[in-house]
Design a protein around this motif. Structure first.
Motif, PDB file in Angstrom:
ATOM      1  N   ALA A 283       0.836  -1.202   0.000  1.00 18.22           N
ATOM      2  CA  ALA A 283       0.000   0.000   0.000  1.00 18.22           C
ATOM      3  C   ALA A 283       0.867   1.247   0.000  1.00 18.22           C
ATOM      4  CB  ALA A 283      -0.921  -0.002   1.221  1.00 18.22           C
ATOM      5  N   ARG A 284       1.973   1.227   0.762  1.00 10.20           N
ATOM      6  CA  ARG A 284       2.855   2.399   0.797  1.00 10.20           C
ATOM      7  C   ARG A 284       3.485   2.628  -0.571  1.00 10.20           C
ATOM      8  NH1 ARG A 284       4.848   0.194   5.690  1.00 10.20           N
ATOM      9  NH2 ARG A 284       6.760  -0.337   4.612  1.00 10.20           N
ATOM     10  N   ASP A 285       3.876   1.546  -1.262  1.00 11.80           N
ATOM     11  CA  ASP A 285       4.532   1.682  -2.560  1.00 11.80           C
ATOM     12  C   ASP A 285       3.598   2.257  -3.617  1.00 11.80           C
ATOM     13  OD1 ASP A 285       6.805   0.675  -1.429  1.00 11.80           O
ATOM     14  OD2 ASP A 285       6.505  -1.365  -2.186  1.00 11.80           O
ATOM     15  N   GLN A 286       2.286   2.011  -3.505  1.00 12.08           N
ATOM     16  CA  GLN A 286       1.329   2.477  -4.495  1.00 12.08           C
ATOM     17  C   GLN A 286       0.748   3.838  -4.153  1.00 12.08           C
ATOM     18  OE1 GLN A 286      -1.551  -0.640  -4.698  1.00 12.08           O
ATOM     19  NE2 GLN A 286      -0.141  -2.082  -5.622  1.00 12.08           N
ATOM     20  N   ALA A 287       1.081   4.389  -3.001  1.00 12.67           N
ATOM     21  CA  ALA A 287       0.498   5.642  -2.552  1.00 12.67           C
ATOM     22  C   ALA A 287       0.914   6.798  -3.451  1.00 12.67           C
ATOM     23  CB  ALA A 287       0.901   5.938  -1.109  1.00 12.67           C
ATOM     24  N   GLU A 288      -0.066   7.571  -3.852  1.00 15.03           N
ATOM     25  CA  GLU A 288       0.207   8.769  -4.628  1.00 15.03           C
ATOM     26  C   GLU A 288       0.622   9.895  -3.686  1.00 15.03           C
ATOM     27  OE1 GLU A 288      -1.759  10.829  -8.454  1.00 15.03           O
ATOM     28  OE2 GLU A 288      -3.144  10.230  -6.899  1.00 15.03           O
ATOM     29  N   GLY A 289      -0.009   9.930  -2.514  1.00 14.70           N
ATOM     30  CA  GLY A 289       0.340  10.961  -1.556  1.00 14.70           C
ATOM     31  C   GLY A 289      -0.165  10.651  -0.162  1.00 14.70           C
ATOM     32  N   ARG A 290       0.591  11.112   0.812  1.00 18.74           N
ATOM     33  CA  ARG A 290       0.214  11.041   2.214  1.00 18.74           C
ATOM     34  C   ARG A 290       0.483  12.428   2.772  1.00 18.74           C
ATOM     35  NH1 ARG A 290       3.381   6.380   1.515  1.00 18.74           N
ATOM     36  NH2 ARG A 290       5.070   7.450   2.564  1.00 18.74           N
ATOM     37  N   LEU A 291      -0.590  13.112   3.132  1.00 21.43           N
ATOM     38  CA  LEU A 291      -0.479  14.510   3.509  1.00 21.43           C
ATOM     39  C   LEU A 291      -1.154  14.778   4.847  1.00 21.43           C
ATOM     40  CD1 LEU A 291      -1.557  15.927   0.035  1.00 21.43           C
ATOM     41  CD2 LEU A 291       0.791  15.706   0.882  1.00 21.43           C
ATOM     42  N   PHE A 292      -0.649  15.764   5.562  1.00 27.11           N
ATOM     43  CA  PHE A 292      -1.298  16.273   6.760  1.00 27.11           C
ATOM     44  C   PHE A 292      -1.696  17.710   6.460  1.00 27.11           C
ATOM     45  CE2 PHE A 292      -1.368  18.073  11.099  1.00 27.11           C
ATOM     46  CZ  PHE A 292      -2.380  17.262  11.598  1.00 27.11           C
ATOM     47  N   LEU A 293      -2.995  17.985   6.500  1.00 25.91           N
ATOM     48  CA  LEU A 293      -3.526  19.299   6.165  1.00 25.91           C
ATOM     49  C   LEU A 293      -3.992  19.995   7.432  1.00 25.91           C
ATOM     50  CD1 LEU A 293      -4.432  17.084   3.860  1.00 25.91           C
ATOM     51  CD2 LEU A 293      -5.481  19.070   2.865  1.00 25.91           C
ATOM     52  N   THR A 294      -3.669  21.284   7.565  1.00 23.49           N
ATOM     53  CA  THR A 294      -4.138  22.046   8.727  1.00 23.49           C
ATOM     54  C   THR A 294      -4.768  23.355   8.278  1.00 23.49           C
ATOM     55  OG1 THR A 294      -2.009  23.166   9.046  1.00 23.49           O
ATOM     56  CG2 THR A 294      -2.365  21.113  10.268  1.00 23.49           C
ATOM     57  N   LEU A 295      -5.689  23.821   9.099  1.00 23.34           N
ATOM     58  CA  LEU A 295      -6.320  25.128   8.937  1.00 23.34           C
ATOM     59  C   LEU A 295      -6.252  25.834  10.279  1.00 23.34           C
ATOM     60  CD1 LEU A 295      -9.641  24.230   7.066  1.00 23.34           C
ATOM     61  CD2 LEU A 295      -7.723  25.538   6.169  1.00 23.34           C
ATOM     62  N   SER A 296      -6.037  27.142  10.252  1.00 27.78           N
ATOM     63  CA  SER A 296      -6.090  27.898  11.498  1.00 27.78           C
ATOM     64  C   SER A 296      -6.667  29.280  11.223  1.00 27.78           C
ATOM     65  CB  SER A 296      -4.711  28.019  12.150  1.00 27.78           C
ATOM     66  OG  SER A 296      -3.821  28.708  11.313  1.00 27.78           O
ATOM     67  N   GLY A 297      -7.336  29.805  12.243  1.00 26.62           N
ATOM     68  CA  GLY A 297      -7.946  31.116  12.142  1.00 26.62           C
ATOM     69  C   GLY A 297      -6.960  32.221  12.448  1.00 26.62           C
ATOM     70  N   ALA A 298      -7.447  33.442  12.350  1.00 28.49           N
ATOM     71  CA  ALA A 298      -6.616  34.616  12.606  1.00 28.49           C
ATOM     72  C   ALA A 298      -5.939  34.498  13.967  1.00 28.49           C
ATOM     73  CB  ALA A 298      -7.470  35.882  12.555  1.00 28.49           C
ATOM     74  N   GLN A 299      -4.661  34.750  14.004  1.00 29.08           N
ATOM     75  CA  GLN A 299      -3.841  34.710  15.215  1.00 29.08           C
ATOM     76  C   GLN A 299      -3.979  33.377  15.950  1.00 29.08           C
ATOM     77  OE1 GLN A 299      -5.021  38.199  17.387  1.00 29.08           O
ATOM     78  NE2 GLN A 299      -4.113  39.583  15.888  1.00 29.08           N
ATOM     79  N   ASN A 300      -4.151  32.295  15.171  1.00 31.44           N
ATOM     80  CA  ASN A 300      -4.286  30.943  15.729  1.00 31.44           C
ATOM     81  C   ASN A 300      -5.380  30.830  16.786  1.00 31.44           C
ATOM     82  OD1 ASN A 300      -2.290  29.793  14.092  1.00 31.44           O
ATOM     83  ND2 ASN A 300      -0.700  30.575  15.444  1.00 31.44           N
ATOM     84  N   THR A 301      -6.508  31.539  16.580  1.00 30.86           N
ATOM     85  CA  THR A 301      -7.622  31.457  17.523  1.00 30.86           C
ATOM     86  C   THR A 301      -8.262  30.081  17.511  1.00 30.86           C
ATOM     87  OG1 THR A 301      -9.060  32.409  15.819  1.00 30.86           O
ATOM     88  CG2 THR A 301      -8.157  33.921  17.473  1.00 30.86           C
ATOM     89  N   TRP A 302      -8.079  29.338  16.447  1.00 28.03           N
ATOM     90  CA  TRP A 302      -8.525  27.943  16.338  1.00 28.03           C
ATOM     91  C   TRP A 302      -7.630  27.237  15.339  1.00 28.03           C
ATOM     92  CZ3 TRP A 302      -9.821  26.589  11.403  1.00 28.03           C
ATOM     93  CH2 TRP A 302     -10.210  27.612  10.547  1.00 28.03           C
ATOM     94  N   ILE A 303      -7.576  25.927  15.450  1.00 26.41           N
ATOM     95  CA  ILE A 303      -6.771  25.137  14.519  1.00 26.41           C
ATOM     96  C   ILE A 303      -7.392  23.746  14.409  1.00 26.41           C
ATOM     97  CG2 ILE A 303      -5.147  24.346  16.273  1.00 26.41           C
ATOM     98  CD1 ILE A 303      -2.956  24.512  14.067  1.00 26.41           C
ATOM     99  N   ARG A 304      -7.345  23.180  13.212  1.00 31.33           N
ATOM    100  CA  ARG A 304      -7.775  21.800  13.017  1.00 31.33           C
ATOM    101  C   ARG A 304      -6.960  21.184  11.901  1.00 31.33           C
ATOM    102  NH1 ARG A 304     -12.786  24.618  11.419  1.00 31.33           N
ATOM    103  NH2 ARG A 304     -12.899  24.605   9.161  1.00 31.33           N
ATOM    104  N   GLY A 305      -6.876  19.864  11.909  1.00 26.08           N
ATOM    105  CA  GLY A 305      -6.090  19.193  10.898  1.00 26.08           C
ATOM    106  C   GLY A 305      -6.607  17.794  10.622  1.00 26.08           C
ATOM    107  N   VAL A 306      -6.274  17.291   9.445  1.00 21.19           N
ATOM    108  CA  VAL A 306      -6.644  15.926   9.066  1.00 21.19           C
ATOM    109  C   VAL A 306      -5.508  15.301   8.268  1.00 21.19           C
ATOM    110  CG1 VAL A 306      -9.138  16.339   8.980  1.00 21.19           C
ATOM    111  CG2 VAL A 306      -7.794  16.565   6.912  1.00 21.19           C
ATOM    112  N   ARG A 307      -5.522  13.978   8.263  1.00 16.77           N
ATOM    113  CA  ARG A 307      -4.575  13.226   7.448  1.00 16.77           C
ATOM    114  C   ARG A 307      -5.311  12.821   6.180  1.00 16.77           C
ATOM    115  NH1 ARG A 307      -3.123   7.547   7.493  1.00 16.77           N
ATOM    116  NH2 ARG A 307      -4.805   7.399   8.990  1.00 16.77           N
ATOM    117  N   LEU A 308      -4.652  12.945   5.039  1.00 17.09           N
ATOM    118  CA  LEU A 308      -5.229  12.572   3.752  1.00 17.09           C
ATOM    119  C   LEU A 308      -4.278  11.611   3.060  1.00 17.09           C
ATOM    120  CD1 LEU A 308      -7.365  12.950   1.495  1.00 17.09           C
ATOM    121  CD2 LEU A 308      -5.984  14.878   0.681  1.00 17.09           C
TER     122      LEU A 308
END
Length: 135
Positions: free
Chosen positions: A28-53
């Motif tokens: 599965a690792r050899d066939q992977a096109e991508g493994r990414l960690f995505l994050t979003l955060s608000g102004a001045q880091n008032t909130w943050i969230r992330g997911v693995r894709l």
């Protein structure tokens, strides 16, 4: 927080995020096109969230994994690539000033990805990245 403490926390967080990927079967690792960690955060880091894709495959924890992987695949892994033929054009956005920071770290087709952008608001983020940051 000291520099040493924040560095240790970052190293620990990075190691923990890598654990599920390291336990995937070799095929599965050899066939992977991508493994990414995505994050979003608000102004001045008032909130943050992330997911693995993970593309292709179960998609990690991204609620719109198939669409996000499809978009990234058509755009050579660039989250903010212009829409390609057949994609719905983005809706117009207001000029609201509520900055959102988006980032992507990981690998795509064998290369490292370290991408970060600040958008004036969530609508501008959606218009630029489509389903990639829809979580």
């Amino acid at each position: 927080m000291s520099v040493r403490t924040s560095t240790a926390a970052a190293v620990t967080a990075t190691a923990l995020l890598a654990l599920p990927l390291a336990t995937a079967p070799a095929a599965a690792r050899d066939q992977a096109e991508g493994r990414l960690f995505l994050t979003l955060s608000g102004a001045q880091n008032t909130w943050i969230r992330g997911v693995r894709l993970a593309c292709p495959g179960p998609g990690g924890h991204h609620p719109h994994a198939a669409e996000a992987c499809q978009r990234l695949g058509r755009a050579a892994g660039r989250p903010d690539a212009p829409p390609v033929a057949g994609e719905k054009p983005p809706a117009p956005c207001t000029k609201e000033n509520d900055p959102v920071t988006a980032s992507v770290d990981g690998d795509w087709r064998g290369g490292q990805v370290a991408w970060r952008r600040i958008y004036p608001n969530a609508c501008a983020l959606e218009a630029a990245t489509g389903p990639v940051f829809r979580f």
